[in-house]
Design a protein around this motif. Structure first.
Motif, PDB file in Angstrom:
ATOM      1  N   UNK A 109      -0.703  -0.244   2.677  1.00 37.39           N
ATOM      2  CA  UNK A 109       0.292   1.070   2.612  1.00 37.39           C
ATOM      3  C   UNK A 109       1.852   0.745   1.995  1.00 37.39           C
ATOM      4  N   UNK A 110       2.318  -0.324   2.256  1.00 35.20           N
ATOM      5  CA  UNK A 110       3.636  -0.880   2.017  1.00 35.20           C
ATOM      6  C   UNK A 110       3.607  -1.210   0.142  1.00 35.20           C
TER       7      UNK A 110
ATOM      8  N   UNK B  78      13.344  -1.843  -4.217  1.00 29.46           N
ATOM      9  CA  UNK B  78      13.242  -0.480  -4.056  1.00 29.46           C
ATOM     10  C   UNK B  78      12.022  -0.039  -4.635  1.00 29.46           C
ATOM     11  N   UNK B  79      11.082  -0.620  -5.261  1.00 29.68           N
ATOM     12  CA  UNK B  79       9.867  -0.417  -5.699  1.00 29.68           C
ATOM     13  C   UNK B  79       8.988  -0.236  -4.675  1.00 29.68           C
ATOM     14  N   UNK B  80       9.241  -0.633  -3.438  1.00 31.90           N
ATOM     15  CA  UNK B  80       8.399  -0.234  -2.210  1.00 31.90           C
ATOM     16  C   UNK B  80       9.005   0.618  -1.328  1.00 31.90           C
ATOM     17  N   UNK B  81       8.771   1.886  -1.638  1.00 31.82           N
ATOM     18  CA  UNK B  81       9.623   3.028  -0.747  1.00 31.82           C
ATOM     19  C   UNK B  81       8.985   3.344   0.479  1.00 31.82           C
TER      20      UNK B  81
ATOM     21  N   UNK C  51       0.095  -8.762   3.447  1.00 30.76           N
ATOM     22  CA  UNK C  51      -1.337  -7.682   3.776  1.00 30.76           C
ATOM     23  C   UNK C  51      -2.289  -8.814   3.581  1.00 30.76           C
ATOM     24  N   UNK C  52      -3.303  -8.603   4.631  1.00 27.10           N
ATOM     25  CA  UNK C  52      -4.501  -9.530   4.705  1.00 27.10           C
ATOM     26  C   UNK C  52      -5.201  -9.094   3.214  1.00 27.10           C
ATOM     27  N   UNK C  53      -6.030 -10.000   2.655  1.00 27.05           N
ATOM     28  CA  UNK C  53      -6.685  -9.607   1.423  1.00 27.05           C
ATOM     29  C   UNK C  53      -8.094  -9.127   1.773  1.00 27.05           C
TER      30      UNK C  53
END
Ligand code: CTP
Ligand code: MG
Length: 220
Positions: free
Chosen positions: A193-194, A92-95, A119-121
């Protein structure tokens, strides 16, 4: 079809709000509602939410009380889930998650036991010893920052969560539990962004990113 486990039982100690993090108001609604909206837009209707003690499940979802650690919350939610073949776990912490994150992770289960948003670094990553002397510079092209959603073939997740409490307490994600029981894990490309809301700073960034999504009033 897939069932979703939304883990929302943490206290949000690092955020330091007056309520559990998943219920902090973000963009005009409790944080967990953003993930629920994305899940439903992805066509996932069976949702079990792991909740802090004393908090009610959102409308249309099943609720369970979470455990002392994140993995124990996942385990409690799985125990209450209907018997779908695929399970998608999300924090839930990734809205800022989108419906596409869920559909892409589930599609990638075609040839893996587990598929995880990543996500790629973009930063250079170095390994240092306790004395802060650099030991190695890692090959960034092979490194991924792991997020949720994480999708699982159900037997793989059940096997993974069968680990002892000590192992579960060490796990920062469920995919690691699959890795250590010999399952295959595939990364599915996502973007930074996620983000995960951990600190008040993250909450401010999330607020800005979500404001960009709201329909703008018509121009006169
Ligand atoms: N979580 C959970 N049960 C726990 C711990 C965490 O369901 N016992 C959930 C959180 O609600 C969150 C996700 O796991 O959605 C990721 O955890 P984290 O970002 O660490 O959230 P909190 O544990 O709430 O925050 P903190 O560690 O700052 O207390
Ligand atoms: Mg935590």
């Amino acid at each position: 079809m897939a069932v979703a486990l939304l883990v929302a039982a943490g206290s949000g100690e690092r955020l330091g709000a007056d309520r559990p993090k998943a219920f902090v108001v973000l963009g005009g609604r409790p944080m967990l509602e953003w993930s629920l909206e994305a899940l439903r837009a992805a066509g996932i209707a069976d949702i079990v939410v792991a909740l802090p003690e004393g908090w009610a499940a959102p409308e249309g979802c099943a609720g369970v009380t979470g455990g002392a650690t994140r993995s124990e919350s996942v385990r409690a939610a799985l125990a209450a889930a209907p018997a779908d073949d695929a399970v998608v776990v999300h924090d839930a912490a990734r809205p800022l998650v989108t419906p596409e994150h869920f559909t892409a992770a589930l599609a990638a289960l075609a040839d893996a036991d587990c598929a995880i948003a990543a996500a790629p670094m973009t930063d250079t990553i170095k390994e240092a010893g306790p004395d802060r002397l650099v030991l190695a510079t890692l090959d960034r092209s092979r490194l991924w920052a792991i997020q949720t959603p994480q999708a699982f073939r159900r037997p793989a997740l059940e096997r993974a969560l069968g680990a002892g409490e000590d192992v579960l307490a060490q796990a920062t994600d469920d995919a690691w539990l699959v890795e250590r029981t010999g399952g295959t894990v595939r990364v599915v490309e996502s973007t930074p962004a996620n983000l995960k809301v951990t600190t008040p700073y993250d909450l401010r960034i999330a607020e800005h990113l979500l404001a960009d999504r709201l329909p703008r009033p018509p121009a006169h």
